[in-house]
Design a protein around this motif. Structure first.
Motif, short mmCIF file in Angstrom:
data_model
loop_
_atom_site.label_atom_id
_atom_site.label_comp_id
_atom_site.label_asym_id
_atom_site.label_seq_id
_atom_site.Cartn_x
_atom_site.Cartn_y
_atom_site.Cartn_z
N ALA A 51 0.87 -0.88 0.41
CA ALA A 51 -0.05 -0.04 -0.10
C ALA A 51 1.10 1.65 -0.30
N GLY A 52 2.20 1.43 0.75
CA GLY A 52 2.99 2.39 0.60
C GLY A 52 2.94 2.74 1.74
N LYS A 53 2.89 2.03 2.64
CA LYS A 53 3.19 1.91 4.23
C LYS A 53 4.59 2.58 4.83
N SER A 54 5.58 1.35 4.69
CA SER A 54 6.49 1.08 4.32
C SER A 54 8.27 2.61 3.92
N THR A 55 7.40 2.44 2.84
CA THR A 55 7.87 4.04 1.56
C THR A 55 7.84 5.40 2.12
N THR A 56 6.39 5.55 2.63
CA THR A 56 6.29 6.57 3.46
C THR A 56 7.21 6.74 4.97
N ILE A 57 6.95 5.51 5.48
CA ILE A 57 7.97 5.55 6.27
C ILE A 57 10.00 6.33 6.31
N LYS A 58 10.21 5.58 5.35
CA LYS A 58 11.21 5.98 5.06
C LYS A 58 11.85 7.46 4.16
N MET A 59 10.25 7.66 3.54
CA MET A 59 10.43 9.24 3.62
C MET A 59 10.50 10.26 4.67
N ILE A 60 9.74 9.74 5.36
CA ILE A 60 9.92 10.72 6.76
C ILE A 60 11.13 10.82 7.32
N THR A 61 11.78 9.54 7.19
CA THR A 61 12.51 9.01 8.33
C THR A 61 13.98 9.97 7.62
N GLY A 62 14.27 10.42 6.60
CA GLY A 62 15.02 10.49 5.34
C GLY A 62 15.86 9.77 4.88
N ILE A 63 15.38 8.54 4.66
CA ILE A 63 15.85 6.98 4.24
C ILE A 63 15.75 7.16 2.48
N LEU A 200 3.63 8.73 18.87
CA LEU A 200 4.10 7.22 17.97
C LEU A 200 3.67 7.47 16.87
N LEU A 201 4.45 6.87 16.03
CA LEU A 201 4.05 6.49 14.19
C LEU A 201 4.33 4.76 14.64
N LEU A 202 2.72 4.34 14.07
CA LEU A 202 2.85 3.23 14.53
C LEU A 202 2.48 2.55 12.99
N THR A 203 2.60 1.33 12.17
CA THR A 203 2.38 0.96 11.29
C THR A 203 3.10 -0.38 11.62
N THR A 204 1.68 -1.74 11.29
CA THR A 204 1.54 -2.97 11.35
C THR A 204 0.84 -3.31 10.67
N HIS A 205 0.52 -5.41 10.75
CA HIS A 205 -0.19 -5.82 10.39
C HIS A 205 -1.64 -6.83 11.63
N VAL A 218 -5.30 6.31 10.23
CA VAL A 218 -4.64 6.66 8.70
C VAL A 218 -4.49 5.32 8.22
N VAL A 219 -5.66 5.39 7.30
CA VAL A 219 -5.80 4.15 6.41
C VAL A 219 -5.34 4.64 4.94
N ILE A 220 -4.48 3.95 3.96
CA ILE A 220 -3.79 3.62 2.85
C ILE A 220 -4.17 2.42 2.12
N ASP A 221 -4.62 3.24 0.98
CA ASP A 221 -4.28 1.73 -0.19
C ASP A 221 -3.43 2.37 -1.28
N ARG A 222 -3.39 1.59 -2.59
CA ARG A 222 -2.67 2.35 -3.48
C ARG A 222 -2.15 3.32 -3.25
N GLY A 223 -1.29 3.37 -2.12
CA GLY A 223 -0.17 4.93 -1.75
C GLY A 223 -1.16 6.06 -2.12
N THR A 224 -2.44 5.58 -1.46
CA THR A 224 -3.37 7.09 -1.35
C THR A 224 -3.80 7.00 -0.08
N VAL A 225 -4.62 7.96 0.47
CA VAL A 225 -5.39 7.71 1.68
C VAL A 225 -6.69 7.48 1.43
N LEU A 226 -7.16 6.63 2.45
CA LEU A 226 -8.54 6.16 2.18
C LEU A 226 -9.27 6.52 3.10
N ALA A 227 -9.07 6.89 4.67
CA ALA A 227 -8.69 7.01 5.78
C ALA A 227 -8.31 8.42 6.34
N ASP A 228 -8.90 8.62 7.36
CA ASP A 228 -7.78 9.28 8.50
C ASP A 228 -9.24 10.32 9.35
#
Length: 317
Positions: A51-63, A200-205, A218-228
């Protein structure tokens, strides 16, 4: 604490076609994600695989550098002010480690203290606090490679907190942990957020993590936010119906109560499930009506589980 505006990230993939040719195509992992996270919030960032969760985290952390859009952490650009941002955040990746595999756990902490330039007094206080709350004492001198997964994850959390970050980013922090280790970790993180005000910002299944720790989703799917929004409001939005389950002293007819959409009877009428919509009546009003018709031994109002809420959000898309 975090400000994301129209955040996008694209990757170029290449594959061989024929003997001398390659085909390139652009894949969009994150497409226009925007959200704000205030200081002291505990936010769940969830979505299916890819969905793009880890990619978002990596941009937030500067990776990773965003393809377009912007992200700020404490008002700083993570890619341009990496050192300043690194001092303000701690990161835990459930499937990555920041500990040295062959060194005793405490030696990894000492190395991280030097990297972050934490003074000896603050380091000792912080380590003692984490060791006490996470029960690290018995294995502080054990090499990391000899630790169980639960012990290592407690070490990872401690390593991320030694420099007292304002923001803690957790990517699948309880993956593979047993029930006892998960509960210990959740208790620690809940206390960290409530008493110290750590964001805290938490991504998990593991949706139990979200239920226990996060007030907002915050719910994300296919790279876009569905609900917040707050979890209780998302429940109201996707599932307006609730269920009142009553245990009666003797069977009674509860059909026709105001605002009740349907009634299901179990155990010969001793247990009844009354489905009602929030717009039609309230749980308090319905309980009062039931009490006029029968003697109630016990009751509970069932809300849709978080997994069902998220599933309906996906289905709505």
């Amino acid at each position: 604490m975090i400000e994301a505006r129209e955040l996008c990230r694209e990757f170029t993939l290449s594959r061989k076609i024929g003997r001398f040719r390659r085909e390139r195509r652009v894949v969009t992992a994150v497409a226009g994600v925007s959200f704000d996270i205030a200081e002291g919030e505990a936010v769940g960032y969830v979505g299916p695989n890819g969905a793009g969760k880890s990619t978002t985290i990596k941009m937030i952390t500067g990776i990773l550098v965003p393809t377009s859009g912007r992200v700020l952490v404490s008002g700083l650009d993570p890619t341009r002010s990496r050192r300043e941002v690194a001092r303000r955040l701690g990161v835990v990746f459930g499937q990555r480690t920041q500990l040295w595999w062959d060194l005793p756990l405490v030696d990894s902490f000492e190395l991280l203290r030097a990297i972050y330039r934490v003074d000896a007094r603050s380091y000792a206080r912080r380590l003692a606090e984490c060791a006490d709350l996470l029960d690290l004492g018995p294995f502080l001198d054990t090499p990391v490679r000899q630790l169980s997964l639960g012990q290592r994850m407690r070490g990872e959390i401690t390593a991320a907190l030694l420099h007292d970050p304002e923001l803690l980013v957790l990517d699948e922090p309880t993956i593979g942990l047993d029930l006892e280790s998960k509960e210990r970790l959740r208790e620690f993180l809940a206390e960290l957020n409530a008493k110290r005000g750590t964001t805290l910002l938490l991504t998990t299944h593991d949706l139990d993590d979200i239920e226990r720790l996060c007030h907002r989703l915050v719910v994300i799917d296919r790279g876009t936010v569905l609900a917040d929004g707050p979890l209780k409001y998302l429940r109201h939005e996707v599932s307006p119906e609730r269920v009142l389950v009553v245990e009666l002293a003797a069977p009674a007819d509860l059909a026709g109560l105001p605002g009740v959409a349907s009634v299901s009877v179990e155990q010969g009428g001793l247990r009844q499930r009354l489905a009602f919509r929030r717009a039609d009546t309230t749980a308090a009003a319905l309980i009062a009506e039931v009490a006029t018709r029968a003697e109630v031994h016990d009751l509970v109002v069932e809300e849709p589980e978080i997994g069902e809420v998220i599933r309906r959000l996906y289905a709505r898309r």
